[in-house]
Design a protein around this motif. Sequence first.
Motif, PDB file in Angstrom:
ATOM      1  N   TYR A  30       0.861  -1.184   0.000  1.00  0.00           N
ATOM      2  CA  TYR A  30       0.000   0.000   0.000  1.00  0.00           C
ATOM      3  C   TYR A  30       0.896   1.232   0.000  1.00  0.00           C
ATOM      4  N   GLU A  90     -12.088  -3.974   1.242  1.00  0.00           N
ATOM      5  CA  GLU A  90     -11.761  -4.393   2.611  1.00  0.00           C
ATOM      6  C   GLU A  90     -10.256  -4.478   2.814  1.00  0.00           C
ATOM      7  N   LYS A  99      -8.921  -0.969   3.146  1.00  0.00           N
ATOM      8  CA  LYS A  99      -9.194  -0.450   4.489  1.00  0.00           C
ATOM      9  C   LYS A  99      -8.202  -1.022   5.499  1.00  0.00           C
ATOM     10  N   LYS A 100      -7.915  -2.306   5.382  1.00  0.00           N
ATOM     11  CA  LYS A 100      -6.968  -2.954   6.296  1.00  0.00           C
ATOM     12  C   LYS A 100      -5.567  -2.369   6.134  1.00  0.00           C
ATOM     13  N   ARG A 127      -4.773   0.593   4.951  1.00  0.00           N
ATOM     14  CA  ARG A 127      -4.775   1.961   5.483  1.00  0.00           C
ATOM     15  C   ARG A 127      -4.568   1.947   6.996  1.00  0.00           C
ATOM     16  N   GLY A 128      -5.222   0.994   7.652  1.00  0.00           N
ATOM     17  CA  GLY A 128      -5.060   0.884   9.102  1.00  0.00           C
ATOM     18  C   GLY A 128      -3.631   0.530   9.487  1.00  0.00           C
ATOM     19  N   LYS A 129      -3.015  -0.363   8.718  1.00  0.00           N
ATOM     20  CA  LYS A 129      -1.626  -0.696   8.980  1.00  0.00           C
ATOM     21  C   LYS A 129      -0.736   0.538   8.821  1.00  0.00           C
ATOM     22  N   TRP A 130      -0.975   1.289   7.761  1.00  0.00           N
ATOM     23  CA  TRP A 130      -0.181   2.512   7.520  1.00  0.00           C
ATOM     24  C   TRP A 130      -0.331   3.477   8.686  1.00  0.00           C
ATOM     25  N   GLN A 131      -1.544   3.688   9.153  1.00  0.00           N
ATOM     26  CA  GLN A 131      -1.780   4.620  10.252  1.00  0.00           C
ATOM     27  C   GLN A 131      -1.053   4.162  11.512  1.00  0.00           C
ATOM     28  N   GLN A 132      -1.092   2.892  11.798  1.00  0.00           N
ATOM     29  CA  GLN A 132      -0.423   2.373  12.979  1.00  0.00           C
ATOM     30  C   GLN A 132       1.092   2.468  12.860  1.00  0.00           C
ATOM     31  N   TRP A 133       1.592   2.085  11.691  1.00  0.00           N
ATOM     32  CA  TRP A 133       3.035   2.107  11.466  1.00  0.00           C
ATOM     33  C   TRP A 133       3.617   3.508  11.587  1.00  0.00           C
ATOM     34  N   GLU A 142       2.819   5.892  13.346  1.00  0.00           N
ATOM     35  CA  GLU A 142       2.958   6.279  14.740  1.00  0.00           C
ATOM     36  C   GLU A 142       4.059   5.467  15.436  1.00  0.00           C
TER      37      GLU A 142
END
Length: 469
Positions: free
Chosen positions: A418, A452, A455-456, A458-464, A466
């Motif tokens: 992603y 889906e 979306k998953k 994107r969530g990994k990117w947001q967590q990473w 940080e």
Amino acid sequence: MRSLHYLYVVILSILFVSITGRTKVFAQDSKEDRPNILMIYVDDLDHKPFGFMGNKIIQTPNIDQLAGEGVVFSNAFAVTATCITSRGNLMIGRYAARTGIYFDQFDELTEQQVQMSYPAQLRKAGYHTGYVGKWHLGPVPEGVFDDDRRFSGQGRFWSEEEPPNKGVHLTDKLGNQAAEMIREAPDGKPFVLTIGFKAPHVQDGFHPVEPYPPSPATAVLYELDEIPAPPLSDSTFFNSQPELIRKSLGRVRWEYRLGPPESLNFQRSLRRYYRMVTGVDNQVGKMVDALRETGQLENTIIVLTGDHGMYLGDRGLAGKWLGHETSIRVPLIVRHPGVPESGRGTQREQMVLMLDFMPTFLDWAGLTPEDGVQGRSFAPIIKGQNPENWRTEFFYEHHSFPDRIPRSEGVRTERYKYLRYLDSEPLYEELYDLQSDPTEKNNLANDANYSELLKKMRGKWQQWREDVK
């Protein structure tokens, strides 16, 4: 006696920590038992142009021999594909998001960061340290390198003092210095030497027709060879990309350095790029010869890698910077004398990052990284082990020169990738299934069937983003 010696070292280390309040690394073995480390770090080295990788044109016999005698990592990556930032990742084992080492912002190591680097830590632990060639990370306090032959900036293959046909080509000069440094290393202590080749990086400011000026030893190679078109180099694919990529620096440099694969300029440039790689290969041979002649080959771990990959016309681009495989994937060969005959010439599939070299070098020296290091030692993987909880994904970032290169971040897992272009309006994202689409031709970000997964990721990117700070 050995166990008493080890206990003595531990007690002294504990006393040191209690007195100074600082955590220090300490050797687990005697200096005589620790291996030499020779790190060969090559600039702008694509991961594909080698004989051992199946390239039928290029001549790289010395690198091929290293691969045949060592271990090849088939999934090695830069976490930022640009020269200075990747060098910072290498030296101190941390993401740029944590160090602040971005090319156009903070392009030098601080004095504290220099002390975090693997040469500084290994020197404190009794290693003889040396550096030859391109450094690109600013000033270094006296004493970090016992043998210091660095140059600042990009350097030049030829100069007014060393003109063609009268002087020595920079690649040959660095190889000569490296071999000399090996021969002059003092007896009685291990060494860690880093050789920073400028080649096959282009000569910035050089005439566009000759961006890769070769040494006389390679000047006529490949003249009759036809270099095949790289993946996705057709105009149809390029024109399907968004404007932020079509107008980026990668395309600007493509215009005057490469051009279409069938063009004379492309063939000329790639032949000369190949010559530069062969020039580096010749110097690898010099270094191995020096190790053999001094009786150190079987006590020296040789590592060869690059700072990032290269678009050599792939996707209609030149340079690096973006997060596609051809830009972030690096070659990685480790010739380790401790690997048994049955393990030589083998591959490892685990993901290894630029962040991992520093903790690996410390591991080989019997040292433990301090808190804050984001890489991991891949030393056990070389031995054929599979360390517990080894990574299955990583974060990518590139923030430099946003006026010419679109800022991007992303996550690469074992199967999917992603990428997110941070300043794009509307937001531009890329999503690839690397298993079915290894050249990253089909962007799935706008495919409803993958909503889906998008979306998953994107969530990994947001967590990473940080976690890496």
